[in-house]
Design an enzyme around this catalytic site. Structure first.
Site, PDB file in Angstrom:
ATOM      1  N   LYS A   1      65.085 110.913 -11.039  1.00  0.00           N
ATOM      2  CA  LYS A   1      65.146 109.551 -10.486  1.00  0.00           C
ATOM      3  C   LYS A   1      66.273 109.378  -9.467  1.00  0.00           C
ATOM      4  O   LYS A   1      66.105 108.672  -8.477  1.00  0.00           O
ATOM      5  CB  LYS A   1      65.362 108.539 -11.611  1.00  0.00           C
ATOM      6  CG  LYS A   1      64.150 108.319 -12.520  1.00  0.00           C
ATOM      7  CD  LYS A   1      64.488 107.250 -13.565  1.00  0.00           C
ATOM      8  CE  LYS A   1      63.567 107.294 -14.767  1.00  0.00           C
ATOM      9  NZ  LYS A   1      62.198 106.891 -14.497  1.00  0.00           N
TER      10      LYS A   1
ATOM     11  N   ARG B   1      50.665 112.514  -8.820  1.00  0.00           N
ATOM     12  CA  ARG B   1      49.388 112.878  -9.440  1.00  0.00           C
ATOM     13  C   ARG B   1      48.436 111.687  -9.333  1.00  0.00           C
ATOM     14  O   ARG B   1      48.819 110.637  -8.830  1.00  0.00           O
ATOM     15  CB  ARG B   1      49.612 113.203 -10.911  1.00  0.00           C
ATOM     16  CG  ARG B   1      50.302 112.052 -11.611  1.00  0.00           C
ATOM     17  CD  ARG B   1      50.383 112.187 -13.098  1.00  0.00           C
ATOM     18  NE  ARG B   1      51.374 111.331 -13.680  1.00  0.00           N
ATOM     19  CZ  ARG B   1      51.228 110.048 -13.961  1.00  0.00           C
ATOM     20  NH1 ARG B   1      50.093 109.429 -13.681  1.00  0.00           N
ATOM     21  NH2 ARG B   1      52.200 109.344 -14.494  1.00  0.00           N
TER      22      ARG B   1
ATOM     23  N   GLU C   1      55.782 103.735  -7.222  1.00  0.00           N
ATOM     24  CA  GLU C   1      55.973 102.575  -8.092  1.00  0.00           C
ATOM     25  C   GLU C   1      57.151 101.750  -7.589  1.00  0.00           C
ATOM     26  O   GLU C   1      58.240 102.285  -7.371  1.00  0.00           O
ATOM     27  CB  GLU C   1      56.246 103.029  -9.532  1.00  0.00           C
ATOM     28  CG  GLU C   1      55.049 103.720 -10.169  1.00  0.00           C
ATOM     29  CD  GLU C   1      55.210 103.924 -11.684  1.00  0.00           C
ATOM     30  OE1 GLU C   1      54.185 104.020 -12.363  1.00  0.00           O
ATOM     31  OE2 GLU C   1      56.361 103.981 -12.175  1.00  0.00           O
TER      32      GLU C   1
HETATM   33  P1  ADP Z   1      60.151 105.495 -17.014  1.00  0.00           P
HETATM   34  O1  ADP Z   1      60.133 106.644 -16.031  1.00  0.00           O
HETATM   35  O2  ADP Z   1      60.934 105.804 -18.257  1.00  0.00           O
HETATM   36  O3  ADP Z   1      58.793 104.942 -17.281  1.00  0.00           O
HETATM   37  P2  ADP Z   1      60.748 103.510 -14.951  1.00  0.00           P
HETATM   38  O4  ADP Z   1      61.928 103.666 -14.084  1.00  0.00           O
HETATM   39  O5  ADP Z   1      59.404 103.871 -14.372  1.00  0.00           O
HETATM   40  O6  ADP Z   1      61.006 104.338 -16.316  1.00  0.00           O
HETATM   41  O7  ADP Z   1      60.674 102.034 -15.520  1.00  0.00           O
HETATM   42  C1  ADP Z   1      59.752 101.676 -16.521  1.00  0.00           C
HETATM   43  C2  ADP Z   1      59.651 100.167 -16.640  1.00  0.00           C
HETATM   44  O8  ADP Z   1      60.944  99.620 -16.962  1.00  0.00           O
HETATM   45  C3  ADP Z   1      59.195  99.425 -15.389  1.00  0.00           C
HETATM   46  O9  ADP Z   1      57.802  99.394 -15.255  1.00  0.00           O
HETATM   47  C4  ADP Z   1      59.807  98.054 -15.633  1.00  0.00           C
HETATM   48  O10 ADP Z   1      58.998  97.315 -16.528  1.00  0.00           O
HETATM   49  C5  ADP Z   1      61.116  98.359 -16.333  1.00  0.00           C
HETATM   50  N1  ADP Z   1      62.259  98.473 -15.368  1.00  0.00           N
HETATM   51  C6  ADP Z   1      62.634  99.567 -14.687  1.00  0.00           C
HETATM   52  N2  ADP Z   1      63.689  99.320 -13.878  1.00  0.00           N
HETATM   53  C7  ADP Z   1      64.017  98.028 -14.074  1.00  0.00           C
HETATM   54  C8  ADP Z   1      65.031  97.154 -13.547  1.00  0.00           C
HETATM   55  N3  ADP Z   1      65.941  97.579 -12.650  1.00  0.00           N
HETATM   56  N4  ADP Z   1      65.061  95.876 -13.973  1.00  0.00           N
HETATM   57  C9  ADP Z   1      64.170  95.432 -14.895  1.00  0.00           C
HETATM   58  N5  ADP Z   1      63.201  96.186 -15.423  1.00  0.00           N
HETATM   59  C10 ADP Z   1      63.114  97.470 -15.031  1.00  0.00           C
END
Ligand code: ADP
Length: 664
Positions: free
Chosen positions: A116, A297, A275
């Site tokens: 990330k 993917r 995303e």
């Molecule tokens: P993972 O890779 O563990 O799935 P992500 O970074 O894709 O983590 O985030 C997963 C979810 O967490 C997002 O879809 C959102 O709902 C929540 N999220 C992520 N970043 C934030 C943020 N900065 N503020 C609020 N919610 C967040």
């Protein structure tokens, strides 16, 4: 174009890929674990090869075995589906070294987006907005705390190698920062072998909006608009839609352009998803969306994009991987109507969404009114080894309201017996006012979860039908003999019968009286329901209750029956099955698997004398062990399974010898 491809996956996505390949005249090779030997994707493919035992590490993640099968079957390319090896750059390298095409991006592109922090730095350089925060190398706690103080609370600490919501901590108060940091680092280390974290501003009302991108090997990249995946439960997507409700045209253009920049920055080829998280505390705006991560993917929710663009994304993947240019340019793509996808899972919403298993004794998916992507058929078993998805239900309509009404209708027409599902929960979401108004954010389900999973009272009609069915009174009228058509009709005397059924944790004794030709009086908790059957056949019951004509559907299950009424499923277990006075089976001559699982330990041997309660079999199901014991004292007459074997529920494990006359 390829002549033959291998699909390194299982379930609905393997079936989905096979269907497009077949339409394009490409031969398909399936792979399977022992638990999947008789599954739908194996039956659909032109040929199928065994990988190994059920656990994924011994089957679907076996890189060398998959490459060996490519050689044996002469497959030129591999489609990875999603999950498993789909985002594993080592797999791509191994295929490339063996001269096999990976249907997906380059290993370098996957690596660039794998962590990330590095991905965010790369995106920032490419001019893609990222969530304000710190994503550098310095991992000194005091330094990170100072960054968090600068960003302003609440902040989100994320493991840089994280996924599936693991290694994330929200911090509202500076006092809690250091403890939360330690927790996120620990979880990152334990889950991903990497303790490094990044710090982000925590958005209090976020929406998850992602852009589908596609690149080819000729330097072209386009986007296929957005999907809104804000309906999440614990960061897992539940219902997705396209386009995103309330999306301003300027924001769509800005997000699409940012996503294409992101794809071009890593020479992306194939299907990918960028995303974003949008801060909607003040509505949607083109200056408040931020890059979160890229999935390199095809996504689970790709069908909603297919529905609004009229494109087949698997076809695009195959064309691009075989060296062709993208089928369409950006200005040839447009949005038509609205689409939703609901993920139907074998899970128990009332028990904290616990994954469920079971044999699907009855399965009727709404393929007549929706697109249904499924990897299972009636009679198949949901095992504890893999994702318990039953189907994806996808609908399309000219506008959001129509599409949502179609989704609800499709969910209400869904019939599953043999395992609990989240169908009622999904239907409740469709009826949610905020969702219907397009007022979504990632907190919606969490806020209203109790109301969304609340179970109503079982309608008296359902209780009555279950009672009549369990008494064998709902048999279809057969033959032409008018006497056969007189359901429940026993001469001229009104016969009284009692049904004993277990339903929602309580036992019900229900009296049913025959009143004449196909007419019954059913006594329920002081009330009497009179009901006349007007039609019984093909699982459908039509009936009349005092001038109101209504219908229900019925399915027999291993232990009882399911009634499908007004869009809901109601399960009943015959009490004789539970109390064990059914033909002496459970009275103690046999040991039957109560659930699907793996025979982990088997101490029973033929001829062995056992005492009641002695552990004989340990069954592993849903990652938990269940000990099955001898039902009575006796001698084991036969053992029908071996340790290491996967069994379905109802499988006969062993039998005890019949009691002899001199047994004390
Ligand atoms: P993972 O890779 O563990 O799935 P992500 O970074 O894709 O983590 O985030 C997963 C979810 O967490 C997002 O879809 C959102 O709902 C929540 N999220 C992520 N970043 C934030 C943020 N900065 N503020 C609020 N919610 C967040």
């Amino acid at each position: 174009m390829f002549k033959k491809i291998l699909i390194a996956n299982r379930g609905e996505i393997a079936c989905r890929v096979i269907e497009t390949a077949r339409r394009l005249g490409i031969r398909t090779v399936a792979v399977y674990s022992d638990a999947d030997a008789n599954s739908k994707h194996v039956a659909l493919a032109d040929e199928a090869w065994r990988l190994g035992p059920a656990p994924v590490a011994e089957s679907y993640l076996k890189v060398e075995r998959i490459i060996e099968i490519c050689r044996l079957s002469k497959a030129e390319a591999v489609h990875p589906g999603y999950g498993f090896l789909s985002e594993n750059p080592g797999f791509v390298d191994a295929l490339t070294a063996a001269g096999i095409t990976f249907i997906g991006p380059s290993a370098d592109a996957i690596r660039a987006m794998g962590l990330k922090d590095a991905a965010k730095a790369l995106m920032q350089k490419a001019g893609v907005p990222v969530v304000p925060g710190y994503h550098g190398d310095n991992q000194d706690p005091a330094f990170l705390k100072a960054r968090a103080d600068e960003i302003g609370y609440p902040v989100l600490i994320k493991a840089r190698a994280g996924g599936g919501g693991k290694g994330m901590r929200r911090v509202d108060d500076p006092i809690d920062f250091l403890a939360a940091l330690e927790g996120a680092q620990r979880e990152g280390q334990a889950s991903f072998g990497d303790p490094c974290v990044l710090i982000e501003k925590y958005l209090t009302k976020p929406r998850h909006i992602e852009i589908q991108v596609f690149g080819d090997n000729h330097g072209n990249a386009v986007h296929l608009f957005e999907r809104d995946c804000s309906l999440q439960r614990r960061h897992q997507k539940v219902i997705e839609e396209a386009p995103a409700p309330g999306m301003p045209e300027a924001m769509r253009a800005a997000m699409g352009a940012a996503a294409v920049r992101a794809a071009k920055a890593i020479n992306y080829s194939g299907a990918g998803t960028i995303e974003f998280i949008a801060d909607v505390s003040d509505g949607l705006s083109e200056d408040r969306f931020y890059f979160m991560e890229m999935n390199t993917r095809l996504q689970v929710e790709h069908p909603v994009t297919e529905a609004i663009t009229g494109q087949d994304l698997v076809e695009w993947q195959l064309k691009v991987a075989s060296g062709e240019k993208l089928p369409l340019t950006q200005d040839q793509l447009s949005i038509n109507g609205w689409a939703f996808e609901a993920r139907l899972y074998a899970e128990d919403a009332a028990k904290g969404f616990l994954p469920a298993t079971g044999t699907l004794d009855h399965l009727r998916l709404p393929a007549h009114i929706a697109r249904v992507d499924s990897g299972v058929r009636q009679g198949d078993t949901i095992t504890p080894y893999y994702d318990p998805m039953i189907a994806k239900i996808i609908v399309h309509g000219p506008d959001r309201k129509t599409a949502l009404a179609r989704l609800l209708a499709a969910l209400e027409a869904t019939e599953v017996a043999g395992s609990v599902t989240n169908a009622t929960f999904l239907a409740a979401l469709c009826r949610h006012e905020g969702f219907a108004a397009g007022d979504v954010d990632t907190g919606l389900i969490g806020r209203d979860q109790d109301a969304l999973i609340a179970q109503g009272e079982t309608p008296p009609t359902v209780m009555a039908l279950a009672a009549l069915a369990s008494l064998g009174l709902l048999r279809p009228a057969e033959g032409t003999d008018p006497w056969d058509r007189l359901i429940g009709w026993r001469g001229w005397s009104a016969s009284r019968q009692f049904a004993v059924l277990d339903h929602k944790g309580a036992r019900h004794e229900i009296e049913a009286r025959s009143l004449g030709r196909s007419r019954f009086a059913v006594h329920l908790a002081g009330n009497v329901l009179e009901l006349e059957l007007t039609h019984v056949g093909d699982g459908e019951i039509r009936f009349d209750t005092g001038g109101h004509r209504d219908k229900a559907r019925l399915a027999e299950t291993g232990q009882g029956l399911s009634v499908f009424y007004a869009g809901e499923a109601f399960e009943f277990v015959r009490a004789d099955v539970l109390s064990g006075d059914d033909e002496g089976d459970a009275a103690g001559d046999k040991l039957v698997a109560p659930m699907p699982g793996l025979v982990k330990v088997l101490t029973a041997q033929k001829g062995m004398a056992v005492t009641r309660g002695q552990p004989l079999v340990i069954l592993e199901a849903m990652k938990m062990e269940h000990t099955l014991t001898a039902p009575r004292d006796g001698v084991i007459a036969d053992v029908f399974v071996a340790a290491g074997e996967q069994v379905t529920d109802g499988t006969l494990l062993l039998a005890l010898a019949e009691e002899t006359a001199d047994a004390a």
